[in-house]
Enzyme design. Structure first.
Site, mmCIF file in Angstrom:
data_model
loop_
_atom_site.group_PDB
_atom_site.id
_atom_site.type_symbol
_atom_site.label_atom_id
_atom_site.label_comp_id
_atom_site.label_asym_id
_atom_site.label_seq_id
_atom_site.Cartn_x
_atom_site.Cartn_y
_atom_site.Cartn_z
ATOM 1 N N GLY A 1 7.797 -0.226 8.795
ATOM 2 C CA GLY A 1 8.917 0.675 9.070
ATOM 3 C C GLY A 1 8.855 1.960 8.255
ATOM 4 O O GLY A 1 9.400 2.985 8.666
ATOM 5 N N GLU B 1 2.385 -5.240 10.231
ATOM 6 C CA GLU B 1 3.292 -6.277 10.739
ATOM 7 C C GLU B 1 2.550 -7.490 11.269
ATOM 8 O O GLU B 1 3.054 -8.615 11.211
ATOM 9 C CB GLU B 1 4.184 -5.705 11.854
ATOM 10 C CG GLU B 1 5.250 -4.717 11.371
ATOM 11 C CD GLU B 1 4.779 -3.277 11.300
ATOM 12 O OE1 GLU B 1 3.544 -3.043 11.296
ATOM 13 O OE2 GLU B 1 5.641 -2.385 11.231
ATOM 14 N N ALA C 1 10.364 -2.508 6.469
ATOM 15 C CA ALA C 1 11.674 -3.152 6.522
ATOM 16 C C ALA C 1 11.682 -4.293 5.512
ATOM 17 O O ALA C 1 10.624 -4.809 5.129
ATOM 18 C CB ALA C 1 11.947 -3.669 7.927
ATOM 19 N N GLU D 1 6.683 4.139 10.236
ATOM 20 C CA GLU D 1 7.435 4.519 11.441
ATOM 21 C C GLU D 1 8.505 5.555 11.121
ATOM 22 O O GLU D 1 8.724 6.487 11.893
ATOM 23 C CB GLU D 1 8.053 3.262 12.078
ATOM 24 C CG GLU D 1 6.983 2.347 12.657
ATOM 25 C CD GLU D 1 7.531 0.971 13.046
ATOM 26 O OE1 GLU D 1 8.208 0.345 12.212
ATOM 27 O OE2 GLU D 1 7.282 0.544 14.182
HETATM 28 N N1 DAK Z 1 10.301 -5.967 1.892
HETATM 29 C C1 DAK Z 1 10.863 -6.532 0.796
HETATM 30 N N2 DAK Z 1 10.335 -6.443 -0.443
HETATM 31 C C2 DAK Z 1 9.172 -5.787 -0.582
HETATM 32 C C3 DAK Z 1 8.520 -5.172 0.523
HETATM 33 C C4 DAK Z 1 9.145 -5.280 1.818
HETATM 34 N N3 DAK Z 1 8.641 -4.712 2.900
HETATM 35 N N4 DAK Z 1 7.380 -4.607 0.065
HETATM 36 C C5 DAK Z 1 7.339 -4.836 -1.256
HETATM 37 N N5 DAK Z 1 8.412 -5.549 -1.662
HETATM 38 C C6 DAK Z 1 8.733 -6.010 -2.994
HETATM 39 C C7 DAK Z 1 7.825 -7.149 -3.429
HETATM 40 O O1 DAK Z 1 8.308 -8.374 -2.918
HETATM 41 C C8 DAK Z 1 7.944 -7.067 -4.934
HETATM 42 O O2 DAK Z 1 9.164 -7.639 -5.318
HETATM 43 P P1 DAK Z 1 9.226 -8.607 -6.637
HETATM 44 O O3 DAK Z 1 8.243 -9.692 -6.396
HETATM 45 O O4 DAK Z 1 8.843 -7.695 -7.784
HETATM 46 O O5 DAK Z 1 10.648 -9.061 -6.672
HETATM 47 C C9 DAK Z 1 8.043 -5.577 -5.177
HETATM 48 O O6 DAK Z 1 8.467 -4.986 -3.946
HETATM 49 C C10 DAK Z 1 6.703 -4.967 -5.571
HETATM 50 O O7 DAK Z 1 5.759 -5.342 -4.591
HETATM 51 P P2 DAK Z 1 4.333 -5.984 -4.957
HETATM 52 O O8 DAK Z 1 4.414 -6.777 -6.213
HETATM 53 O O9 DAK Z 1 3.837 -6.674 -3.755
HETATM 54 O O10 DAK Z 1 3.494 -4.666 -5.258
HETATM 55 P P3 DAK Z 1 1.942 -4.433 -5.037
HETATM 56 O O11 DAK Z 1 1.652 -3.090 -5.634
HETATM 57 O O12 DAK Z 1 1.143 -5.596 -5.502
HETATM 58 O O13 DAK Z 1 1.760 -4.334 -3.444
HETATM 59 C C11 DAK Z 1 2.294 -3.580 -1.201
HETATM 60 C C12 DAK Z 1 2.334 -3.295 -2.742
HETATM 61 C C13 DAK Z 1 3.083 -2.466 -0.529
HETATM 62 C C14 DAK Z 1 0.860 -3.562 -0.721
HETATM 63 C C15 DAK Z 1 2.921 -4.989 -0.936
HETATM 64 O O14 DAK Z 1 4.200 -5.043 -1.588
HETATM 65 C C16 DAK Z 1 3.116 -5.260 0.528
HETATM 66 O O15 DAK Z 1 2.181 -5.607 1.237
HETATM 67 N N6 DAK Z 1 4.380 -5.157 0.992
HETATM 68 C C17 DAK Z 1 4.745 -5.529 2.357
HETATM 69 C C18 DAK Z 1 4.313 -4.466 3.330
HETATM 70 C C19 DAK Z 1 4.660 -4.851 4.754
HETATM 71 O O16 DAK Z 1 4.232 -5.893 5.280
HETATM 72 N N7 DAK Z 1 5.456 -4.031 5.452
HETATM 73 C C20 DAK Z 1 5.865 -4.253 6.793
HETATM 74 C C21 DAK Z 1 7.182 -5.029 6.857
HETATM 75 S S1 DAK Z 1 7.732 -5.315 8.549
HETATM 76 C C22 DAK Z 1 12.873 -2.125 13.534
HETATM 77 C C23 DAK Z 1 12.716 -1.232 12.501
HETATM 78 C C24 DAK Z 1 11.767 -1.448 11.519
HETATM 79 C C25 DAK Z 1 10.979 -2.573 11.558
HETATM 80 C C26 DAK Z 1 11.128 -3.444 12.594
HETATM 81 C C27 DAK Z 1 12.076 -3.230 13.569
HETATM 82 N N8 DAK Z 1 13.826 -1.874 14.555
HETATM 83 C C28 DAK Z 1 14.436 -0.576 14.693
HETATM 84 C C29 DAK Z 1 14.127 -2.870 15.534
HETATM 85 C C30 DAK Z 1 9.992 -2.737 10.499
HETATM 86 C C31 DAK Z 1 9.335 -3.861 10.182
HETATM 87 C C32 DAK Z 1 8.490 -3.865 8.971
HETATM 88 O O17 DAK Z 1 8.352 -2.895 8.284
#
Ligand code: DAK
Length: 259
Positions: free
Chosen positions: A110, A133, A66, A113
């Site tokens: 997400g 998360e 997300a 998921e």
């Molecule tokens: N959200 C927003 N932007 C994201 C992102 C995300 N989840 N993941 C990556 N980006 C963006 C980065 O900020 C970056 O943007 P700029 O800095 O270029 O503007 C760009 O994508 C490229 O990312 P990186 O520079 O970080 O690229 P790397 O290759 O170095 O790293 C990575 C890739 C995937 C390992 C890293 O980006 C990362 O760790 N991303 C976050 C992963 C994460 O924590 N995901 C979980 C998020 S929480 C619900 C439904 C769904 C959810 C909850 C509730 N309901 C139905 C109630 C879900 C929650 C989640 O998913």
């Protein structure tokens, strides 16, 4: 239909393909993207020509979760009162025809998921799955703590949810999260092949099989077996059962009419 954050197309007139398209954000899932996805899947589900759907992303990311930028400033009151993105995610669960996730690159949070909400996952050899998360001070919110243990067992699901580590495609296949791994450049070919195979079977049996396997996740064994038996018996009222068995007996290829 005009979509901004997804691309939608059909293959062979019978497979509906949705490609998540926010490449700069690694397909981070926001409200608009989830609405568009739900709308596209529902339209394919309602189209009698479509027999199966595929959701895919880019080579680098199926979806990195997300949108954290959007979530960052939310309070409890915002997400609870607004029922944060729940309505969009629930739409996927209402799709009756099979949906295959063709995953390459990151499928995190997400994104993982979403892949698990699909009926099965075909992974490219560069796929990486995770529920990170915990690193953000939250827990999975779209079924990760429920579907992951059902797919890979408690120990590995706990490991993923508590450490936030990723698993690669080999580990994901070994643990039962994905059904097969293919070379990255063969991902769409293989997924399309599977989808076309599904399309050519009788749609009543296909939907019954999906409903019955899904029931395994939501009932005890005897209830599930009884549910399966009722659907099994009901399929003897279909033209496709007559056709499938007649074709076998007469050593010819079955031509199903989905009736
Ligand atoms: N959200 C927003 N932007 C994201 C992102 C995300 N989840 N993941 C990556 N980006 C963006 C980065 O900020 C970056 O943007 P700029 O800095 O270029 O503007 C760009 O994508 C490229 O990312 P990186 O520079 O970080 O690229 P790397 O290759 O170095 O790293 C990575 C890739 C995937 C390992 C890293 O980006 C990362 O760790 N991303 C976050 C992963 C994460 O924590 N995901 C979980 C998020 S929480 C619900 C439904 C769904 C959810 C909850 C509730 N309901 C139905 C109630 C879900 C929650 C989640 O998913």
């Amino acid at each position: 239909m005009n979509f901004e954050l997804i691309d939608v197309r059909t293959e062979a007139g019978k497979v509906g393909i949705v490609t998540l398209n926010r490449p700069k954000q690694l397909n981070a899932l926001n409200d608009q993207l989830m609405s568009e996805l739900g709308e596209a899947l529902k339209a394919f589900d309602a189209d009698p020509a479509i027999g199966c759907m595929i959701i895919t992303g880019s080579e680098k990311a199926f979806a990195a979760g997300a949108d954290i930028g959007v979530m960052a400033s939310y309070s409890f009151a915002d997400v609870y009162k607004g029922d944060y993105i729940t309505r969009n995610w629930e739409q996927i669960r209402t799709i009756r025809k099979p949906v295959i996730a063709a995953v390459s690159g990151f499928a995190l949070g997400g994104g993982c998921e979403l892949a698990m909400m699909c009926d099965f996952i075909i992974a490219a050899d560069n796929a990486r799955f995770g529920q990170p998360e915990i690193k953000l001070g939250i827990i999975p919110g779209a079924g990760g703590t429920q579907r992951l243990p059902r797919a890979v067992g408690k120990s590995k699901a706990m490991d993923m949810a508590l450490t936030g580590r990723m698993m690669d495609a080999t580990e994901a296949e070994r643990s039962g999260l994905v059904s097969r791994i293919v070379a990255l450049d063969k991902l769409m070919e293989e997924s399309l092949g599977a989808a076309l195979m599904v399309c050519d079977y009788g749609q009543l049996a296909v939907i019954a099989a999906k409903e019955s396997v899904n029931r395994a996740f939501e009932s005890g064994l005897s209830d599930g077996v009884m549910f399966e038996r009722r659907l099994f018996h009901a399929l003897f009222s279909t033209q496709d059962q007559k056709e499938g068995m007649d074709a076998f007996v007469n050593k010819r290829k079955a031509v199903f009419t989905h009736s």
